[in-house]
Design a protein around this motif. Structure first.
Motif, PDB file in Angstrom:
ATOM      1  N   ALA A  15      24.627  51.263 -19.265  1.00  0.00           N
ATOM      2  CA  ALA A  15      24.101  51.483 -20.616  1.00  0.00           C
ATOM      3  C   ALA A  15      23.911  52.969 -20.858  1.00  0.00           C
ATOM      4  O   ALA A  15      24.201  53.476 -21.936  1.00  0.00           O
ATOM      5  CB  ALA A  15      22.792  50.739 -20.811  1.00  0.00           C
ATOM      6  N   THR A  16      23.450  53.676 -19.856  1.00  0.00           N
ATOM      7  CA  THR A  16      23.270  55.116 -19.996  1.00  0.00           C
ATOM      8  C   THR A  16      24.616  55.813 -20.152  1.00  0.00           C
ATOM      9  O   THR A  16      24.756  56.727 -20.959  1.00  0.00           O
ATOM     10  CB  THR A  16      22.525  55.688 -18.771  1.00  0.00           C
ATOM     11  N   ILE A  17      25.614  55.367 -19.418  1.00  0.00           N
ATOM     12  CA  ILE A  17      26.947  55.957 -19.540  1.00  0.00           C
ATOM     13  C   ILE A  17      27.503  55.705 -20.940  1.00  0.00           C
ATOM     14  O   ILE A  17      28.034  56.596 -21.584  1.00  0.00           O
ATOM     15  CB  ILE A  17      27.890  55.387 -18.464  1.00  0.00           C
ATOM     16  N   LEU A  18      27.365  54.476 -21.440  1.00  0.00           N
ATOM     17  CA  LEU A  18      27.834  54.160 -22.787  1.00  0.00           C
ATOM     18  C   LEU A  18      27.106  54.997 -23.814  1.00  0.00           C
ATOM     19  O   LEU A  18      27.687  55.488 -24.767  1.00  0.00           O
ATOM     20  CB  LEU A  18      27.629  52.673 -23.080  1.00  0.00           C
ATOM     21  N   LEU A  19      25.806  55.156 -23.613  1.00  0.00           N
ATOM     22  CA  LEU A  19      24.998  55.958 -24.521  1.00  0.00           C
ATOM     23  C   LEU A  19      25.483  57.401 -24.522  1.00  0.00           C
ATOM     24  O   LEU A  19      25.619  58.018 -25.566  1.00  0.00           O
ATOM     25  CB  LEU A  19      23.523  55.893 -24.101  1.00  0.00           C
ATOM     26  N   ALA A  20      25.793  57.916 -23.350  1.00  0.00           N
ATOM     27  CA  ALA A  20      26.281  59.294 -23.259  1.00  0.00           C
ATOM     28  C   ALA A  20      27.605  59.455 -23.994  1.00  0.00           C
ATOM     29  O   ALA A  20      27.893  60.515 -24.523  1.00  0.00           O
ATOM     30  CB  ALA A  20      26.438  59.690 -21.796  1.00  0.00           C
ATOM     31  N   LYS A  21      28.392  58.391 -24.058  1.00  0.00           N
ATOM     32  CA  LYS A  21      29.672  58.443 -24.761  1.00  0.00           C
ATOM     33  C   LYS A  21      29.498  58.184 -26.256  1.00  0.00           C
ATOM     34  O   LYS A  21      30.461  58.181 -27.000  1.00  0.00           O
ATOM     35  CB  LYS A  21      30.628  57.406 -24.178  1.00  0.00           C
ATOM     36  N   GLY A  22      28.279  57.877 -26.697  1.00  0.00           N
ATOM     37  CA  GLY A  22      28.017  57.657 -28.105  1.00  0.00           C
ATOM     38  C   GLY A  22      28.425  56.272 -28.589  1.00  0.00           C
ATOM     39  O   GLY A  22      28.685  56.056 -29.762  1.00  0.00           O
ATOM     40  N   ASP A  23      28.478  55.294 -27.704  1.00  0.00           N
ATOM     41  CA  ASP A  23      28.864  53.945 -28.078  1.00  0.00           C
ATOM     42  C   ASP A  23      27.774  53.319 -28.948  1.00  0.00           C
ATOM     43  O   ASP A  23      26.617  53.358 -28.616  1.00  0.00           O
ATOM     44  CB  ASP A  23      29.058  53.111 -26.810  1.00  0.00           C
ATOM     45  N   SER A  24      28.174  52.759 -30.088  1.00  0.00           N
ATOM     46  CA  SER A  24      27.199  52.151 -30.990  1.00  0.00           C
ATOM     47  C   SER A  24      27.387  50.642 -31.089  1.00  0.00           C
ATOM     48  O   SER A  24      26.920  50.018 -32.029  1.00  0.00           O
ATOM     49  CB  SER A  24      27.314  52.784 -32.381  1.00  0.00           C
ATOM     50  N   SER A  25      28.080  50.051 -30.137  1.00  0.00           N
ATOM     51  CA  SER A  25      28.353  48.619 -30.154  1.00  0.00           C
ATOM     52  C   SER A  25      27.129  47.813 -29.772  1.00  0.00           C
ATOM     53  O   SER A  25      26.201  48.314 -29.154  1.00  0.00           O
ATOM     54  CB  SER A  25      29.458  48.284 -29.145  1.00  0.00           C
ATOM     55  N   LEU A  26      27.177  46.520 -30.120  1.00  0.00           N
ATOM     56  CA  LEU A  26      26.228  45.573 -29.558  1.00  0.00           C
ATOM     57  C   LEU A  26      26.689  45.313 -28.135  1.00  0.00           C
ATOM     58  O   LEU A  26      27.850  44.983 -27.897  1.00  0.00           O
ATOM     59  CB  LEU A  26      26.257  44.260 -30.342  1.00  0.00           C
ATOM     60  N   ILE A  27      25.784  45.464 -27.191  1.00  0.00           N
ATOM     61  CA  ILE A  27      26.123  45.347 -25.775  1.00  0.00           C
ATOM     62  C   ILE A  27      25.393  44.149 -25.182  1.00  0.00           C
ATOM     63  O   ILE A  27      24.181  44.025 -25.333  1.00  0.00           O
ATOM     64  CB  ILE A  27      25.689  46.615 -24.998  1.00  0.00           C
ATOM     65  N   THR A  28      26.111  43.245 -24.507  1.00  0.00           N
ATOM     66  CA  THR A  28      25.449  42.192 -23.753  1.00  0.00           C
ATOM     67  C   THR A  28      25.193  42.740 -22.361  1.00  0.00           C
ATOM     68  O   THR A  28      26.051  43.381 -21.773  1.00  0.00           O
ATOM     69  CB  THR A  28      26.293  40.910 -23.654  1.00  0.00           C
ATOM     70  N   ASP A  29      23.997  42.498 -21.847  1.00  0.00           N
ATOM     71  CA  ASP A  29      23.610  43.058 -20.561  1.00  0.00           C
ATOM     72  C   ASP A  29      22.952  41.965 -19.732  1.00  0.00           C
ATOM     73  O   ASP A  29      21.905  41.437 -20.111  1.00  0.00           O
ATOM     74  CB  ASP A  29      22.653  44.227 -20.784  1.00  0.00           C
ATOM     75  N   SER A  30      23.563  41.630 -18.602  1.00  0.00           N
ATOM     76  CA  SER A  30      23.035  40.570 -17.752  1.00  0.00           C
ATOM     77  C   SER A  30      21.699  40.944 -17.117  1.00  0.00           C
ATOM     78  O   SER A  30      20.954  40.078 -16.682  1.00  0.00           O
ATOM     79  CB  SER A  30      24.055  40.198 -16.667  1.00  0.00           C
ATOM     80  N   GLY A  31      21.356  42.222 -17.079  1.00  0.00           N
ATOM     81  CA  GLY A  31      20.082  42.652 -16.522  1.00  0.00           C
ATOM     82  C   GLY A  31      18.990  42.819 -17.559  1.00  0.00           C
ATOM     83  O   GLY A  31      17.862  43.176 -17.236  1.00  0.00           O
ATOM     84  N   CYS A  32      19.294  42.548 -18.795  1.00  0.00           N
ATOM     85  CA  CYS A  32      18.359  42.720 -19.908  1.00  0.00           C
ATOM     86  C   CYS A  32      17.604  41.404 -20.126  1.00  0.00           C
ATOM     87  O   CYS A  32      18.220  40.379 -20.402  1.00  0.00           O
ATOM     88  CB  CYS A  32      19.186  43.109 -21.144  1.00  0.00           C
ATOM     89  N   THR A  33      16.279  41.421 -20.007  1.00  0.00           N
ATOM     90  CA  THR A  33      15.518  40.182 -20.131  1.00  0.00           C
ATOM     91  C   THR A  33      15.207  39.808 -21.569  1.00  0.00           C
ATOM     92  O   THR A  33      14.980  38.642 -21.869  1.00  0.00           O
ATOM     93  CB  THR A  33      14.190  40.265 -19.350  1.00  0.00           C
ATOM     94  N   ARG A  34      15.160  40.775 -22.470  1.00  0.00           N
ATOM     95  CA  ARG A  34      14.891  40.519 -23.893  1.00  0.00           C
ATOM     96  C   ARG A  34      15.793  41.419 -24.725  1.00  0.00           C
ATOM     97  O   ARG A  34      16.010  42.580 -24.396  1.00  0.00           O
ATOM     98  CB  ARG A  34      13.439  40.858 -24.240  1.00  0.00           C
ATOM     99  N   THR A  35      16.302  40.893 -25.823  1.00  0.00           N
ATOM    100  CA  THR A  35      17.136  41.685 -26.719  1.00  0.00           C
ATOM    101  C   THR A  35      16.294  42.764 -27.372  1.00  0.00           C
ATOM    102  O   THR A  35      15.174  42.512 -27.810  1.00  0.00           O
ATOM    103  CB  THR A  35      17.770  40.777 -27.797  1.00  0.00           C
ATOM    104  N   CYS A  36      16.838  43.977 -27.437  1.00  0.00           N
ATOM    105  CA  CYS A  36      16.157  45.105 -28.067  1.00  0.00           C
ATOM    106  C   CYS A  36      17.185  45.855 -28.911  1.00  0.00           C
ATOM    107  O   CYS A  36      18.163  46.375 -28.389  1.00  0.00           O
ATOM    108  CB  CYS A  36      15.551  46.020 -27.013  1.00  0.00           C
ATOM    109  N   LEU A  37      16.944  45.878 -30.220  1.00  0.00           N
ATOM    110  CA  LEU A  37      17.874  46.507 -31.150  1.00  0.00           C
ATOM    111  C   LEU A  37      17.246  47.719 -31.805  1.00  0.00           C
ATOM    112  O   LEU A  37      16.037  47.741 -32.053  1.00  0.00           O
ATOM    113  CB  LEU A  37      18.287  45.504 -32.233  1.00  0.00           C
ATOM    114  N   CYS A  38      18.061  48.719 -32.106  1.00  0.00           N
ATOM    115  CA  CYS A  38      17.554  49.930 -32.747  1.00  0.00           C
ATOM    116  C   CYS A  38      17.982  50.040 -34.209  1.00  0.00           C
ATOM    117  O   CYS A  38      17.601  50.976 -34.896  1.00  0.00           O
ATOM    118  CB  CYS A  38      17.967  51.167 -31.962  1.00  0.00           C
ATOM    119  N   LYS A  39      18.765  49.068 -34.688  1.00  0.00           N
ATOM    120  CA  LYS A  39      19.205  49.090 -36.091  1.00  0.00           C
ATOM    121  C   LYS A  39      18.469  48.021 -36.885  1.00  0.00           C
ATOM    122  O   LYS A  39      18.612  46.822 -36.615  1.00  0.00           O
ATOM    123  CB  LYS A  39      20.710  48.868 -36.169  1.00  0.00           C
ATOM    124  N   ILE A  40      17.691  48.433 -37.880  1.00  0.00           N
ATOM    125  CA  ILE A  40      16.892  47.506 -38.689  1.00  0.00           C
ATOM    126  C   ILE A  40      17.767  46.548 -39.485  1.00  0.00           C
ATOM    127  O   ILE A  40      17.354  45.436 -39.808  1.00  0.00           O
ATOM    128  CB  ILE A  40      15.926  48.280 -39.617  1.00  0.00           C
TER     129      ILE A  40
END
Length: 167
Positions: A15-40
């Motif tokens: 996720a940090t690597i994607l963030l560094a590349k400026g990726d703005s996609s919705l990302i599914t993450d198997s290590g993420c326990t709760r969905t957290c979005l930054c776009k209202i």
């Protein structure tokens, strides 16, 4: 026990690597326990909640809002599909929209990590939503479609919904 109270894990190295590349996609993450979005714009209902501290790889973040999100994606045939998720955290200062596999399962979607064909499959109508593979358990929704008519509500003052207290 953490001195920070309830914790939810939201990040991984990729996720940090994607963030560094400026990726703005919705990302599914198997290590993420709760969905957290930054776009209202993804939220169809949002309210203030008791603060929840989220532990990520870069430290801790406090979330004070959550709600119901509607994620517009494209199915295998190119049709628009909307995935409805409950109790989604909103973090306006975040840089990445992470979608929890647990939340997808709760909404009736099953993640299938088929080699060369990762996808979501709905348990009732069998709709298939393809995913793009990244690395370390992260996958992007393929052919993401922006919801038309979504106003930028980032400056909106939200009222607390006292009818739905946080457990």
């Amino acid at each position: 026990a953490s001195p920070y109270g309830e914790l939810a894990y939201m990040n991984s190295t990729t996720a940090t690597i994607l963030l560094a590349k400026g990726d703005s996609s919705l990302i599914t993450d198997s290590g993420c326990t709760r969905t957290c979005l930054c776009k209202i714009a993804y939220f169809i209902h949002i309210f203030y909640c008791d603060p929840v501290v989220i532990k990520g790889i870069s430290g801790y973040v406090t979330v004070r809002q959550k709600g119901t999100a509607l994620l517009p994606v494209t199915d295998r045939e190119g049709n628009k599909v909307e995935i409805l998720l409950q109790d989604v955290f909103y973090h306006p200062d975040g840089n990445l929209d992470l979608v929890s596999i647990n939340d997808l399962n709760d909404a009736g979607w099953h993640v299938q990590y088929n080699v060369g064909d990762p996808r979501l499959k709905h348990s009732v109508d069998k709709t298939i939503v393809p995913l793009n593979h990244s690395t370390d358990g992260l996958f992007r929704f393929r052919k993401f479609v922006t919801r038309p008519g979504c106003a930028d509500l980032s400056g909106l003052v939200l009222e607390a919904d006292v009818s739905n207290p946080v457990p």
